[in-house]
Design an enzyme around this catalytic site. Structure first.
Site, PDB file in Angstrom:
ATOM      1  N   TRP A 207     -71.297   0.482  26.153  1.00 43.33           N
ATOM      2  CA  TRP A 207     -71.582   1.098  24.868  1.00 43.33           C
ATOM      3  C   TRP A 207     -70.518   2.163  24.551  1.00 43.33           C
ATOM      4  O   TRP A 207     -70.135   2.949  25.419  1.00 43.33           O
ATOM      5  CB  TRP A 207     -72.987   1.741  24.891  1.00 43.33           C
ATOM      6  CG  TRP A 207     -73.225   2.539  23.651  1.00 43.33           C
ATOM      7  CD1 TRP A 207     -73.459   2.041  22.411  1.00 43.33           C
ATOM      8  CD2 TRP A 207     -73.194   3.965  23.534  1.00 43.33           C
ATOM      9  NE1 TRP A 207     -73.579   3.067  21.514  1.00 43.33           N
ATOM     10  CE2 TRP A 207     -73.425   4.277  22.177  1.00 43.33           C
ATOM     11  CE3 TRP A 207     -72.987   5.005  24.447  1.00 43.33           C
ATOM     12  CZ2 TRP A 207     -73.465   5.580  21.704  1.00 43.33           C
ATOM     13  CZ3 TRP A 207     -73.020   6.314  23.972  1.00 43.33           C
ATOM     14  CH2 TRP A 207     -73.271   6.576  22.608  1.00 43.33           C
TER      15      TRP A 207
ATOM     16  N   ASP B 206     -77.488   5.314   6.152  1.00 47.27           N
ATOM     17  CA  ASP B 206     -77.707   4.744   7.486  1.00 47.27           C
ATOM     18  C   ASP B 206     -79.154   4.984   7.904  1.00 47.27           C
ATOM     19  O   ASP B 206     -80.054   5.133   7.062  1.00 47.27           O
ATOM     20  CB  ASP B 206     -76.675   5.354   8.467  1.00 47.27           C
ATOM     21  CG  ASP B 206     -76.342   4.426   9.623  1.00 47.27           C
ATOM     22  OD1 ASP B 206     -77.161   4.359  10.550  1.00 47.27           O
ATOM     23  OD2 ASP B 206     -75.296   3.763   9.604  1.00 47.27           O
TER      24      ASP B 206
ATOM     25  N   LYS C 152     -75.938  -2.947   6.420  1.00 43.04           N
ATOM     26  CA  LYS C 152     -75.475  -2.824   7.813  1.00 43.04           C
ATOM     27  C   LYS C 152     -76.634  -3.287   8.686  1.00 43.04           C
ATOM     28  O   LYS C 152     -77.693  -2.656   8.700  1.00 43.04           O
ATOM     29  CB  LYS C 152     -75.096  -1.375   8.103  1.00 43.04           C
ATOM     30  CG  LYS C 152     -74.691  -1.115   9.559  1.00 43.04           C
ATOM     31  CD  LYS C 152     -74.175   0.320   9.697  1.00 43.04           C
ATOM     32  CE  LYS C 152     -73.995   0.769  11.118  1.00 43.04           C
ATOM     33  NZ  LYS C 152     -73.672   2.205  11.205  1.00 43.04           N
TER      34      LYS C 152
ATOM     35  N   ASP D 245     -78.187  -3.759  12.139  1.00 46.18           N
ATOM     36  CA  ASP D 245     -77.988  -3.213  13.491  1.00 46.18           C
ATOM     37  C   ASP D 245     -78.869  -3.920  14.508  1.00 46.18           C
ATOM     38  O   ASP D 245     -79.871  -4.579  14.153  1.00 46.18           O
ATOM     39  CB  ASP D 245     -78.304  -1.707  13.466  1.00 46.18           C
ATOM     40  CG  ASP D 245     -77.410  -0.915  14.411  1.00 46.18           C
ATOM     41  OD1 ASP D 245     -76.900  -1.509  15.373  1.00 46.18           O
ATOM     42  OD2 ASP D 245     -77.240   0.299  14.185  1.00 46.18           O
TER      43      ASP D 245
ATOM     44  N   ASN E 195     -80.024  -2.606  18.371  1.00 49.35           N
ATOM     45  CA  ASN E 195     -79.736  -1.481  19.267  1.00 49.35           C
ATOM     46  C   ASN E 195     -80.356  -1.535  20.653  1.00 49.35           C
ATOM     47  O   ASN E 195     -80.422  -0.516  21.329  1.00 49.35           O
ATOM     48  CB  ASN E 195     -80.152  -0.171  18.585  1.00 49.35           C
ATOM     49  CG  ASN E 195     -79.088   0.295  17.599  1.00 49.35           C
ATOM     50  OD1 ASN E 195     -77.905   0.110  17.852  1.00 49.35           O
ATOM     51  ND2 ASN E 195     -79.504   0.857  16.495  1.00 49.35           N
TER      52      ASN E 195
ATOM     53  N   CYS F  11     -73.547  -5.061  13.275  1.00 50.70           N
ATOM     54  CA  CYS F  11     -73.479  -3.904  14.166  1.00 50.70           C
ATOM     55  C   CYS F  11     -74.488  -4.120  15.276  1.00 50.70           C
ATOM     56  O   CYS F  11     -75.578  -4.644  15.044  1.00 50.70           O
ATOM     57  CB  CYS F  11     -73.801  -2.640  13.374  1.00 50.70           C
ATOM     58  SG  CYS F  11     -73.868  -1.156  14.388  1.00 50.70           S
TER      59      CYS F  11
ATOM     60  N   ASP G  49     -69.518   2.344  18.520  1.00 50.90           N
ATOM     61  CA  ASP G  49     -70.089   3.627  18.111  1.00 50.90           C
ATOM     62  C   ASP G  49     -69.128   4.762  18.428  1.00 50.90           C
ATOM     63  O   ASP G  49     -69.415   5.916  18.119  1.00 50.90           O
ATOM     64  CB  ASP G  49     -71.425   3.866  18.817  1.00 50.90           C
ATOM     65  CG  ASP G  49     -72.590   3.302  18.007  1.00 50.90           C
ATOM     66  OD1 ASP G  49     -72.341   2.782  16.910  1.00 50.90           O
ATOM     67  OD2 ASP G  49     -73.732   3.386  18.477  1.00 50.90           O
TER      68      ASP G  49
HETATM   69  C1  GLA Z   1     -76.438   2.432  16.086  1.00 47.54           C
HETATM   70  C2  GLA Z   1     -75.239   2.165  15.208  1.00 47.54           C
HETATM   71  C3  GLA Z   1     -74.792   3.449  14.555  1.00 47.54           C
HETATM   72  C4  GLA Z   1     -75.937   4.017  13.732  1.00 47.54           C
HETATM   73  C5  GLA Z   1     -77.160   4.196  14.603  1.00 47.54           C
HETATM   74  C6  GLA Z   1     -78.360   4.571  13.795  1.00 47.54           C
HETATM   75  O1  GLA Z   1     -76.124   3.228  17.162  1.00 47.54           O
HETATM   76  O2  GLA Z   1     -74.212   1.582  15.940  1.00 47.54           O
HETATM   77  O3  GLA Z   1     -73.665   3.247  13.751  1.00 47.54           O
HETATM   78  O4  GLA Z   1     -76.197   3.138  12.666  1.00 47.54           O
HETATM   79  O5  GLA Z   1     -77.474   3.001  15.321  1.00 47.54           O
HETATM   80  O6  GLA Z   1     -79.488   4.698  14.568  1.00 47.54           O
END
Ligand code: GLA
Length: 773
Positions: free
Chosen positions: A195, A359, A469, A471, A473, A513, A535
């Site tokens: 990461w 975001d 975007k 994501d 995570n 992402c 990130d």
């Molecule tokens: C991830 C994305 C970041 C941001 C955060 C928001 O880490 O890679 O760019 O959007 O989530 O929680």
């Protein structure tokens, strides 16, 4: 025509490469040649793989000592079949032995078509070659599909296994491709990371034994990428590049034996994989991609970049320039309200940014990462006038509007989890692994897929939401059933969701992402227009990350943001100018608190943005070349070029005081033309000079004192002016001498003040011939 049949031979021809298949005496499908272009059928006999002498310990078939499976270059490898390298296809039936032999049955050349709607597929192939092989004893067939994208020298292959027998067939490994090559002292280049630390290139001589590149984390991962190459040199000679058009757990084995035979299997992960095929059922693998170039890795990178642009990226945006985004994440995180967002929109618009991206933190009751994923309705406490109100505010200021979502996830603390605890992908009997307080939704289920499609569609249907975007995570942890195809079925579920969303919203700009680059692969690039690579927004780290991506992707998919001078992840201090120079190679954005900018910084950003806009087409769609690398030379150098102009940038690491005079050189200039070379205008902060300002200041200024701090907010020192005329011959050759570096002994208009992690960008344009005017 890129596919031709010559009796029992099949020739797939690219611009600079040929792939020649044949049927041997044992009726096996074998690879005769993959490499430089074949011109004539009379060349074919030179590439027979049949040995002329028997060999000590090799096994053979049909009582023919020369029919050694180990020596033939079969297009797939079965275990216990006389081939000793790693199998690419493992199948069995209950209570039966393992001796299967698939023999050639026939072929078809037909219009290339997507075989399976839930797997990524490139566009623009024209035709495909399908070769059918059947098992001698049982009623099972293999169909190998070959697609040659001639202009990009890209060969794609996938496999279908079909069971027409009454008895169940169990597939426990099914690679998309299995390729045999001969070693030529190749280097192996692969990409490793973690990461915020993605795409470290690892280069080593290909070594004997088996190299395994894989991910079992459910995604193509930031740990090891599914793309890699075998090559001899950056600039010349034979190179082979590989990737998988797939975004889930994968496995690549690269076998090298003492005779120099290389066997490469690329496919989905075989970890506990098991697919049971009843009579009449088939299994289809994702596509594997491979490319050959005789122009070194540079040639390979161009093939992968053009293929990604022309055949993978969703067509609507593929050739359109991207807006300059302002993203709220590193600037305000979860802490914002309508008022503070308005203020950011005002500033972003004033500075020339074009897309405002809200975001994380806008939905449910999410004020940190502990809740609300899955509850995709706006938090009215933070944004009383809703997304509609916000986007109409942005619109009034001349900006478009985009939003962040993480649609595959659910927080424990969410309405969705309360309503559907059974929608979560986990082993309900054991202890479940948790990541960022969230679970993955079980996208194997159609009702969950539909829920995600509806939720994303609700947001994207709000008139004016022009960007998403997407994501992801957390990786997979425990799964409900260990035996089977959980990871694979999840990916197919996700692809169905993405395919449907793309169909409904072809014009929405979509950014991939996954905590940065935890799912950055060619499969994703068939649904997304661009990708957040990491990130980590530290420009010095980004040099490595963007360089890593450039081996297999075009700059137009790299979304890069200029963030605050003190970097969030590394705490390294680099100037906004340095950050811009790196971030502009691709799709530019900003992600720092605009309310905190000084008037000088505002001016700086304005100037950057107008420079980027002037050359946007070049930065996004130009051909990208790596000219030197920080880990090998003292600085990194990149060139981006189109038919009208080029930009070359130098990125330094730790400054080398009194080092050799630098010269600017690049590639692809016309030897006989004259070029104008100009450095991009940039401003240095007064603070960079510390106590040295006292050499010119009429009054003493204390380092970091209030006076210099106040002054530095308004005034800076302009970077050196550098303007030269020089021939293409010099630029392609020994190079143009660059200005002397600052060394603390004096300063004038020509002194280049670089410092640690310093950067410079040079714009190069052909001088018009006076006789043309
Ligand atoms: C991830 C994305 C970041 C941001 C955060 C928001 O880490 O890679 O760019 O959007 O989530 O929680």
């Amino acid at each position: 025509m890129s596919i031709k049949v010559f009796g029992d031979k099949f020739l797939l021809t690219g611009r600079d490469s040929s792939y020649l298949l044949g049927i041997n005496r044992e009726k096996h499908l074998v690879l005769l040649h993959y490499g430089s272009l074949l011109k004539d059928e009379r060349e074919f006999p030179s590439f027979s793989s049949r040995p002329i002498n028997p060999m000590g310990t090799s096994l053979y078939r049909n009582n023919d000592p020369l029919a050694m499976p180990e020596k033939e270059n079969s297009e797939f490898i079965l275990p216990f079949s006389g081939v000793l390298s790693k199998p690419s296809l493992e199948i069995y039936r209950e209570n039966e032995g393992s001796s299967y032999d698939f023999v050639y049955q026939g072929y078809e050349i037909k219009e290339a078509s997507r075989f399976d709607e839930s797997l990524p597929f490139p566009h623009g192939a024209g035709e495909e070659l399908v070769i059918e092989l059947t098992e001698k004893r049982i009623n099972v067939s293999i169909y190998l599909h070959y697609l040659m994208y001639a202009e990009n020298d890209m060969l794609c292959r996938y496999m279908e296994i079909r069971n027409d027998d009454a008895k169940e067939l169990i597939v426990c490994r099914a690679a998309s491709s299995s390729l045999s090559l001969q070693n030529d002292d190749y280097f192996l280049s692969s990409f490793h990371g973690a990461w915020a630390n993605e795409l470290h290139e690892e280069r080593r001589k290909l070594s004997l034994g088996t190299t395994l590149l894989y991910s079992d984390s459910g995604s193509s991962s930031n740990r090891i990428a599914p793309f890699f190459s075998l090559y001899k040199d950056e600039e010349k000679g034979s190179s082979y590049g590989f990737s998988l058009l797939y975004s889930g757990s994968f496995e690549t084995t690269i076998d090298l034996d003492i005779s120099g035979k290389i066997r490469i299997n690329q496919g989905i992960s075989g970890l506990m994989f098991e697919k049971r095929l009843a009579s009449g059922e088939s299994f289809v693998t994702p596509l594997a991609m491979m490319s050959f170039s005789d122009k070194g890795r540079r040639g390979l990178s161009q093939n992968f970049a053009s293929f990604t642009k022309e055949c993978l990226l969703p067509p609507y945006h593929a050739t359109k320039s991207r807006p300059i985004a302002y993203n709220s994440w590193e600037s305000v995180g979860f802490k914002f309200n309508e008022h503070s967002l308005h203020s950011l929109i005002d500033k972003a618009a004033k500075l020339g940014m074009e897309l405002f991206v809200l975001d994380d933190g806008w939905f449910g009751k999410r004020n940190d990462d502990a809740s609300s994923l899955g509850d995709w309705s706006v938090n009215k406490k933070k944004i009383p006038h809703g997304l509609e109100g916000l986007l109409s505010y942005a619109k009034k200021k001349g900006m478009s509007f985009g939003i962040w979502m993480e649609p595959e996830m659910v927080s424990f603390d969410s309405e969705l989890y309360k309503a559907h605890p059974d929608w979560v992908l986990k082993d309900t009997a054991g202890e479940s692994l948790v990541g960022r307080n969230q679970y993955l939704l079980d996208l194997r289920k159609k009702e969950v897929q539909d829920y995600v499609i509806d939720n994303v569609s609700n947001i994207l249907s709000i008139p004016g939401v022009s960007y998403l975007k997407w994501d992801y995570n957390r990786p997979f942890g425990d799964i409900p059933l260990t035996n089977g195809t959980c990871h694979y079925d999840y990916m197919r579920g996700l692809y169905r969701v993405l395919g449907e969303i793309r169909k409904r919203f072809p014009e929405t700009l979509m950014e991939n992402c996954a905590s940065g680059g935890n799912r950055f692969d060619h499969g994703m690039m068939t649904y997304f227009d661009q990708s957040w690579l990491s990130d980590c927004t530290d420009s010095f780290e980004r040099i490595r990350i963007q360089r890593g991506a450039s081996y297999f992707f075009p700059p137009v998919v790299f979304s890069n943001h200029v963030s605050s001078k003190t970097n969030n992840q590394t705490m390294r201090l680099t100037s906004l100018e340095n950050k811009f120079d790196v971030a502009s190679f691709g799709v530019l954005g900003y992600e720092l608190n605009l309310d905190d900018l000084s008037s000088l910084e505002e001016k700086t950003i304005k100037r950057q943005i107008s420079f980027y806009k002037e050359h946007r087409d070049l930065f996004e769609f130009g051909s990208f070349y790596r000219l030197s690398r920080l880990d090998e030379d003292r600085f990194e150098r990149w060139e981006i070029v189109n038919k009208d102009k080029a930009i070359i940038a130098n990125f330094d690491g730790i400054i080398d005081l009194n080092g050799a005079t630098r010269r600017l050189s690049g590639i692809g200039f016309d030897d006989d033309s004259l070029y104008e070379v100009k450095s991009r205008e940039c401003t240095h902060s007064l603070l960079k000079f510390g106590p040295l300002v006292n050499y010119v200041s009429p009054v003493h200024l204390k380092e970091e004192g209030a006076v210099i701090n106040a002054l530095a907010k308004k005034k800076g020192i302009e970077g050196e002016k550098f303007e030269r005329t020089v021939s293409g011959k010099i630029l392609n050759g020994t190079g143009l001498p660059l200005p002397e570096l600052w060394k603390g002994t004096g300063m004038n208009e020509g002194t280049c003040v670089l410092g640690d992690f310093g950067t410079r960008m040079y714009l190069i344009k052909p001088l018009s011939d006076p006789s043309d005017e």
